[in-house]
Design a protein around this motif. Structure first.
Motif, short mmCIF file in Angstrom:
data_model
loop_
_atom_site.label_atom_id
_atom_site.label_comp_id
_atom_site.label_asym_id
_atom_site.label_seq_id
_atom_site.Cartn_x
_atom_site.Cartn_y
_atom_site.Cartn_z
N ALA A 184 -40.04 40.29 85.42
CA ALA A 184 -41.04 41.33 85.15
C ALA A 184 -42.20 41.23 86.15
O ALA A 184 -42.71 42.25 86.63
CB ALA A 184 -41.56 41.20 83.72
N GLU A 185 -42.61 40.01 86.47
CA GLU A 185 -43.69 39.83 87.44
C GLU A 185 -43.27 40.37 88.81
O GLU A 185 -44.06 41.02 89.50
CB GLU A 185 -44.04 38.35 87.54
CG GLU A 185 -45.25 38.06 88.41
CD GLU A 185 -45.67 36.60 88.39
OE1 GLU A 185 -46.59 36.26 89.15
OE2 GLU A 185 -45.08 35.81 87.61
N ALA A 186 -42.02 40.12 89.18
CA ALA A 186 -41.52 40.64 90.46
C ALA A 186 -41.51 42.17 90.46
O ALA A 186 -41.86 42.80 91.47
CB ALA A 186 -40.11 40.10 90.73
N LEU A 187 -41.14 42.78 89.35
CA LEU A 187 -41.12 44.24 89.27
C LEU A 187 -42.54 44.80 89.35
O LEU A 187 -42.78 45.83 89.99
CB LEU A 187 -40.44 44.69 87.97
CG LEU A 187 -40.31 46.20 87.75
CD1 LEU A 187 -39.62 46.87 88.94
CD2 LEU A 187 -39.54 46.49 86.46
N CYS A 188 -43.50 44.12 88.72
CA CYS A 188 -44.90 44.56 88.81
C CYS A 188 -45.39 44.50 90.26
O CYS A 188 -46.11 45.41 90.72
CB CYS A 188 -45.78 43.68 87.93
SG CYS A 188 -45.52 43.92 86.16
N GLU A 189 -45.02 43.46 90.97
CA GLU A 189 -45.43 43.36 92.37
C GLU A 189 -44.78 44.46 93.20
O GLU A 189 -45.37 44.97 94.16
CB GLU A 189 -45.09 41.97 92.90
CG GLU A 189 -45.93 40.87 92.26
CD GLU A 189 -45.60 39.48 92.77
OE1 GLU A 189 -44.69 39.37 93.63
OE2 GLU A 189 -46.24 38.52 92.31
N ALA A 236 -38.13 46.24 78.96
CA ALA A 236 -37.00 45.41 78.54
C ALA A 236 -37.16 43.98 79.02
O ALA A 236 -36.92 43.02 78.27
CB ALA A 236 -35.70 46.01 79.06
N GLN A 237 -37.57 43.79 80.26
CA GLN A 237 -37.73 42.44 80.79
C GLN A 237 -38.77 41.65 80.01
O GLN A 237 -38.57 40.47 79.69
CB GLN A 237 -38.11 42.51 82.27
CG GLN A 237 -36.96 42.95 83.17
CD GLN A 237 -37.39 43.17 84.60
OE1 GLN A 237 -38.57 43.36 84.90
NE2 GLN A 237 -36.44 43.16 85.52
N ARG A 261 -43.62 34.22 89.67
CA ARG A 261 -42.32 34.86 89.41
C ARG A 261 -41.29 33.86 88.87
O ARG A 261 -40.09 34.02 89.07
CB ARG A 261 -41.78 35.56 90.66
CG ARG A 261 -42.70 36.62 91.22
CD ARG A 261 -42.04 37.44 92.31
NE ARG A 261 -41.64 36.64 93.45
CZ ARG A 261 -42.44 36.29 94.45
NH1 ARG A 261 -43.70 36.69 94.46
NH2 ARG A 261 -41.98 35.56 95.45
N PHE A 262 -41.76 32.83 88.18
CA PHE A 262 -40.87 31.78 87.66
C PHE A 262 -39.95 32.35 86.59
O PHE A 262 -40.39 32.78 85.53
CB PHE A 262 -41.71 30.64 87.09
CG PHE A 262 -40.89 29.55 86.44
CD1 PHE A 262 -40.00 28.80 87.19
CD2 PHE A 262 -41.03 29.28 85.09
CE1 PHE A 262 -39.25 27.80 86.60
CE2 PHE A 262 -40.28 28.28 84.49
CZ PHE A 262 -39.38 27.54 85.25
N ALA A 263 -38.65 32.36 86.88
CA ALA A 263 -37.65 32.86 85.94
C ALA A 263 -37.00 31.73 85.15
O ALA A 263 -36.57 31.93 84.01
CB ALA A 263 -36.57 33.66 86.68
N LEU A 316 -32.89 40.73 90.73
CA LEU A 316 -34.02 41.01 89.84
C LEU A 316 -35.36 40.46 90.33
O LEU A 316 -36.39 40.77 89.75
CB LEU A 316 -33.73 40.49 88.44
CG LEU A 316 -32.56 41.17 87.72
CD1 LEU A 316 -32.29 40.50 86.38
CD2 LEU A 316 -32.82 42.66 87.52
N GLY A 317 -35.35 39.62 91.37
CA GLY A 317 -36.60 39.22 92.00
C GLY A 317 -37.27 37.98 91.46
O GLY A 317 -38.19 37.46 92.09
N GLY A 318 -36.87 37.48 90.29
CA GLY A 318 -37.46 36.25 89.79
C GLY A 318 -37.01 35.06 90.62
O GLY A 318 -36.08 35.16 91.42
N VAL A 319 -37.69 33.93 90.47
CA VAL A 319 -37.30 32.74 91.23
C VAL A 319 -36.83 31.64 90.29
O VAL A 319 -37.36 31.46 89.19
CB VAL A 319 -38.45 32.23 92.14
CG1 VAL A 319 -38.88 33.29 93.12
CG2 VAL A 319 -39.62 31.73 91.33
N TRP A 320 -35.80 30.94 90.74
CA TRP A 320 -35.22 29.82 90.01
C TRP A 320 -35.47 28.55 90.79
O TRP A 320 -35.16 28.48 91.98
CB TRP A 320 -33.72 30.05 89.80
CG TRP A 320 -33.46 31.18 88.85
CD1 TRP A 320 -33.48 32.51 89.13
CD2 TRP A 320 -33.18 31.05 87.46
NE1 TRP A 320 -33.23 33.24 87.99
CE2 TRP A 320 -33.04 32.37 86.95
CE3 TRP A 320 -33.04 29.97 86.60
CZ2 TRP A 320 -32.77 32.61 85.61
CZ3 TRP A 320 -32.76 30.22 85.26
CH2 TRP A 320 -32.63 31.52 84.78
N VAL A 321 -36.04 27.58 90.13
CA VAL A 321 -36.44 26.35 90.79
C VAL A 321 -35.37 25.28 90.58
O VAL A 321 -35.05 24.94 89.43
CB VAL A 321 -37.79 25.84 90.26
CG1 VAL A 321 -38.18 24.54 90.95
CG2 VAL A 321 -38.88 26.90 90.47
#
Length: 339
Positions: A237-242, A227-228, A99-101, A49-54
């Motif tokens: 959602a930020e990753a999808l926009c990019e 949905a996101q 893209r912080f998930a 899904l492209g988000g990032v997990w820290v």
């Protein structure tokens, strides 16, 4: 398992991040008080899904174990460093990461706990997130499952207001992980019945329905983004926009980012992209509305008043824009606040 004790411990204990930065001199201390584009925190990208997990660690030793277990090697001229934070501080800092998930808390070599964006946001404000699952309504008018698609049902642990929740999943769409059931969307089944599926699995179902050519597949990206955002999956959602922007869909990409920035209180980013959007696509009302709200939140009321005047001329009798313009007219002007 209940998490209240874990949340309390996170708010009263130091935490640590892994960073990749210039080597520090002996005894040197580097202070970071806010995240920006150069913030060198280590993050893992969600391949699906492209988000990032820290990764966040409760002790310095966990940071070293993480680097060793993954066999990480710093590039030339850089060095892996741990960054310590006072109790609760890390969550506010991480919300500025692109893209912080969410946070992946590494308790030890064998145990991790995922804290979604909304949970990290609550902790950033010093609040304890709820123990029960976060539940959402269906973000689309209807979801049509083609005949022949295999569905499975199971049981979920009860929570207040839901004594015998049913789990619905589509095995061919993707796997469900234990952490996924902390965020659920209600699926109406007809005749007053409903089931629940994890929000992440719902997105997997959308992707599977697209592959099957189901009704509505042509609106897949639009539905996915909606949905996101509805599920507070803002990093995804930020990753999808990019992704949209990289494919030349500038209007949709900017509109989505404006919504994400506004909901995550990244008001500087929101004001900037809405300013560009309103100038280039003046007939897109959302740029004006979201931009005004961001400017008001930033205390830039004089600039907001000028933009409100232009927006109400473009959209006369628009109740939301008129309300924002009246709010600005009623407040003292000439004073700019800077955060």
């Amino acid at each position: 398992a209940p998490r209240a004790a874990l949340y309390r411990e996170l708010l009263r204990s130091e935490t640590y991040l892994l960073t990749l930065d210039e080597p520090l001199a002996q005894g040197e201390v580097k202070r970071v008080t806010h995240a920006d584009a150069s913030f060198p925190v280590w993050a893992d990208k969600d391949a699906e899904l492209g988000g990032v997990w820290v990764p966040v660690f409760p002790a310095r030793d966990r940071v070293r174990e993480f680097v060793a277990a993954r066999g990480l090697r710093a590039p030339r001229g850089k060095e892996f460093l741990w960054m310590g934070h006072m109790p609760g501080q890390v969550f506010s800092l991480l919300r500025g990461v692109r893209r912080f998930a969410g946070v992946r808390l590494y308790l030890d070599r064998e145990s991790t706990v995922d804290l979604h964006w909304a949970e990290a946001a609550a902790l950033a404000e010093g609040r304890l997130p709820a123990d029960e699952p976060a539940v959402f309504e269906l973000p689309v008018e209807r979801l049509i499952i083609p005949a022949g698609a295999r569905l499975s049902f199971g049981r979920l642990p009860p929570w207040p207001g839901e004594e015998k929740p049913r789990l619905l999943y589509m095995p061919e769409a993707g796997r469900i992980h234990p952490e996924d059931v902390r965020r659920l969307v209600r699926l109406p089944l007809g005749e007053g019945r409903h089931a629940w599926t994890p929000c992440r699995h719902f997105l997997q179902i959308l992707r599977r329905l697209k592959a099957l050519g189901a009704d509505g597949a042509e609106r897949f990206v639009e539905t996915m983004l909606s949905a996101q955002i509805s599920f507070e999956m803002y990093g995804e959602a930020e990753a999808l926009c990019e992704w949209l922007l990289a494919r030349g869909q500038e209007t949709h990409g900017w509109l989505g980012l404006a919504a994400v920035y506004g909901r995550t209180r990244r008001y500087e980013d929101c004001a900037e992209i809405c300013g560009r959007g309103a100038a280039k696509y003046p007939n897109e009302r959302a740029f004006h509305v979201n931009g005004l709200r961001a400017l008001i939140a930033l205390g830039r009321r004089d600039e907001a008043a000028r933009r409100a005047l232009a927006a109400t001329r473009l959209f006369p009798q628009d109740a939301v824009l008129e309300g924002l313009a009246q709010e600005l007219a009623a407040a003292p002007s000439g004073v700019e606040a800077h955060g």
